[in-house]
Enzyme design. Sequence first.
Site, mmCIF file in Angstrom:
data_model
loop_
_atom_site.group_PDB
_atom_site.id
_atom_site.type_symbol
_atom_site.label_atom_id
_atom_site.label_comp_id
_atom_site.label_asym_id
_atom_site.label_seq_id
_atom_site.Cartn_x
_atom_site.Cartn_y
_atom_site.Cartn_z
ATOM 1 N N LYS A 203 1.289 -0.793 -0.036
ATOM 2 C CA LYS A 203 0.070 -0.054 0.125
ATOM 3 C C LYS A 203 0.505 1.054 0.253
ATOM 4 O O LYS A 203 0.251 2.131 -0.721
ATOM 5 C CB LYS A 203 -1.271 -0.046 1.283
ATOM 6 C CG LYS A 203 -2.383 -0.961 1.180
ATOM 7 C CD LYS A 203 -3.506 -0.384 2.227
ATOM 8 C CE LYS A 203 -4.775 -1.431 1.872
ATOM 9 N NZ LYS A 203 -5.300 -0.677 3.150
ATOM 10 N N LYS B 62 -4.971 -10.956 -7.343
ATOM 11 C CA LYS B 62 -6.080 -10.940 -6.454
ATOM 12 C C LYS B 62 -7.126 -9.851 -6.443
ATOM 13 O O LYS B 62 -7.151 -8.881 -7.129
ATOM 14 C CB LYS B 62 -4.883 -11.000 -5.067
ATOM 15 C CG LYS B 62 -6.262 -11.179 -3.647
ATOM 16 C CD LYS B 62 -5.537 -10.606 -2.437
ATOM 17 C CE LYS B 62 -5.595 -9.380 -2.091
ATOM 18 N NZ LYS B 62 -5.675 -9.217 -0.783
ATOM 19 N N LYS C 282 -10.826 -4.525 -4.050
ATOM 20 C CA LYS C 282 -11.500 -3.306 -3.834
ATOM 21 C C LYS C 282 -10.288 -2.261 -4.861
ATOM 22 O O LYS C 282 -10.777 -1.631 -5.376
ATOM 23 C CB LYS C 282 -11.941 -2.573 -2.937
ATOM 24 C CG LYS C 282 -12.475 -3.329 -1.707
ATOM 25 C CD LYS C 282 -12.309 -3.121 -0.365
ATOM 26 C CE LYS C 282 -12.753 -4.173 0.530
ATOM 27 N NZ LYS C 282 -12.401 -3.517 1.957
HETATM 28 P P1 TYM Z 1 -10.453 -6.395 3.760
HETATM 29 O O1 TYM Z 1 -11.414 -5.845 4.430
HETATM 30 O O2 TYM Z 1 -9.252 -6.068 2.967
HETATM 31 O O3 TYM Z 1 -10.890 -7.692 3.799
HETATM 32 C C1 TYM Z 1 -12.410 -8.492 3.580
HETATM 33 C C2 TYM Z 1 -12.616 -9.943 4.721
HETATM 34 O O4 TYM Z 1 -12.211 -10.165 2.827
HETATM 35 C C3 TYM Z 1 -11.096 -11.241 2.490
HETATM 36 N N1 TYM Z 1 -10.933 -10.978 1.133
HETATM 37 C C4 TYM Z 1 -10.792 -12.020 0.614
HETATM 38 N N2 TYM Z 1 -10.977 -13.739 0.723
HETATM 39 C C5 TYM Z 1 -10.095 -13.926 -0.414
HETATM 40 N N3 TYM Z 1 -10.329 -13.269 -1.461
HETATM 41 C C6 TYM Z 1 -9.809 -12.521 -1.954
HETATM 42 N N4 TYM Z 1 -10.202 -11.674 -3.244
HETATM 43 C C7 TYM Z 1 -10.428 -11.483 -0.678
HETATM 44 N N5 TYM Z 1 -10.219 -10.642 -0.650
HETATM 45 C C8 TYM Z 1 -10.285 -9.667 0.786
HETATM 46 C C9 TYM Z 1 -9.713 -10.908 3.728
HETATM 47 O O5 TYM Z 1 -9.179 -11.727 3.713
HETATM 48 C C10 TYM Z 1 -11.082 -10.545 4.566
HETATM 49 O O6 TYM Z 1 -10.515 -11.471 5.666
HETATM 50 N N6 TYM Z 1 -6.967 -5.741 8.004
HETATM 51 C C11 TYM Z 1 -8.576 -6.799 7.072
HETATM 52 C C12 TYM Z 1 -10.058 -6.118 8.575
HETATM 53 C C13 TYM Z 1 -10.009 -5.986 10.151
HETATM 54 C C14 TYM Z 1 -10.265 -7.519 10.706
HETATM 55 C C15 TYM Z 1 -9.518 -7.206 11.617
HETATM 56 C C16 TYM Z 1 -10.585 -9.022 10.140
HETATM 57 C C17 TYM Z 1 -9.342 -5.461 10.777
HETATM 58 N N7 TYM Z 1 -9.521 -5.519 12.457
HETATM 59 C C18 TYM Z 1 -10.011 -8.188 13.064
HETATM 60 C C19 TYM Z 1 -10.224 -10.179 11.142
HETATM 61 C C20 TYM Z 1 -9.387 -9.527 12.352
HETATM 62 C C21 TYM Z 1 -9.256 -6.303 6.285
HETATM 63 O O7 TYM Z 1 -8.430 -4.940 5.666
HETATM 64 O O8 TYM Z 1 -9.804 -6.901 5.149
#
Ligand code: TYM
Length: 346
Positions: free
Chosen positions: A114, A209, A212
Amino acid sequence: MNFSPRVFSGIQPSGDLHLGNYLGAIRRFVPLQHTHETIYCVVDMHAITVWQEPDALRRATREVAAAFIAAGIDPKKSIIFNQSQVVQHAELAWIFNCVARIGWMNRMTQFKDKAGKNSEAVSLGLLAYPSLMAADILLYKATEVPVGDDQKQHLELTRDIAAKFNNDYAKSIAETGAANVDGEFFPITEPLIAGPATRIMSLRDGTKKMSKSDPSDQSRISLLDDADVISKKIKKATTDPAELPSDVEGLAGRPEADNLVGIYAALSDKTKAEVIAEYGGAGWGKFKPALAELAVSVLAPMNNEMRRLLDDPATIDAILRDGGERAGAIAEATMKDVRNIVGFIR
Ligand code: TYM
């Protein structure tokens, strides 16, 4: 006292939710409600580590909450809330900023991706992001965290922070009587990264991947896409020309085919091997329409339900507030002990 099984996970309200978020995370949250205490959070404080327009942030926060509910998460059974309602997240994150080392943060591949070459100009919050994530999880002493594969490194860091806190404050933890049988205050959380959809790839390029931030809208299926758009995006997905292999090993080295079979498997609660048993040897002319039909049958009703919920933002906000109160009670109980352990006078 030992740690009782508790699940926590979070999703950022930063732009469109997509099929990767659904299959890698949200869909997997639903069955856990029946076996565990479950807490699902819209992490708005994480979202602002990069600039968010305030109105867009409010809209996206409600969208994630609507997706949770439309996917089948019951706000009475599970706790659904947005992170900023529970101020203890920020409080514990600060303490973890003082436990974690800068070197740990600098090693995070998500930060490096990022920040790019511009690491001096990104927000300090972006660097400290994993510390807030550890606070999210450990505030609730969560024992299991379902996420997609891209969060694995952040969860390893959460374990490191928990272990260092338990170790640095071992004497104080023992004195407060808040330790478990092994003398730990925080659990060493287990990541739940399993199934055929832990890493859904772009529909344009099977080596990237689904995300967004991809500039191409064709690369992902948004949870707000209608039936027609979903179907078109799947039919246009990039593939190699060969037909589907006769066994699952034949998917190796064929990232696009592997991805589409994985999506089919996850949407139908099957394994990739079961999908190949049905479609092995089929050409794309047969498989893609079948996948499009399946995707529409799962996603279109969810899409309708999300839209219905979003028409009534006051109801979503009330659900988030109620969840925030329930989460806040657990969070405050943890923080009472943490303040004591650290040596803060109240
Ligand atoms: P975020 O918002 O980027 O994504 C949310 C969830 O979606 C999963 N994900 C995917 N799974 C499979 N294939 C993909 N292409 C894909 N893109 C996204 C992510 O692995 C995630 O599970 N840091 C985290 C948010 C967070 C969090 C937490 C998660 C903040 N605090 C505590 C668990 C526990 C994030 O940015 O996810």
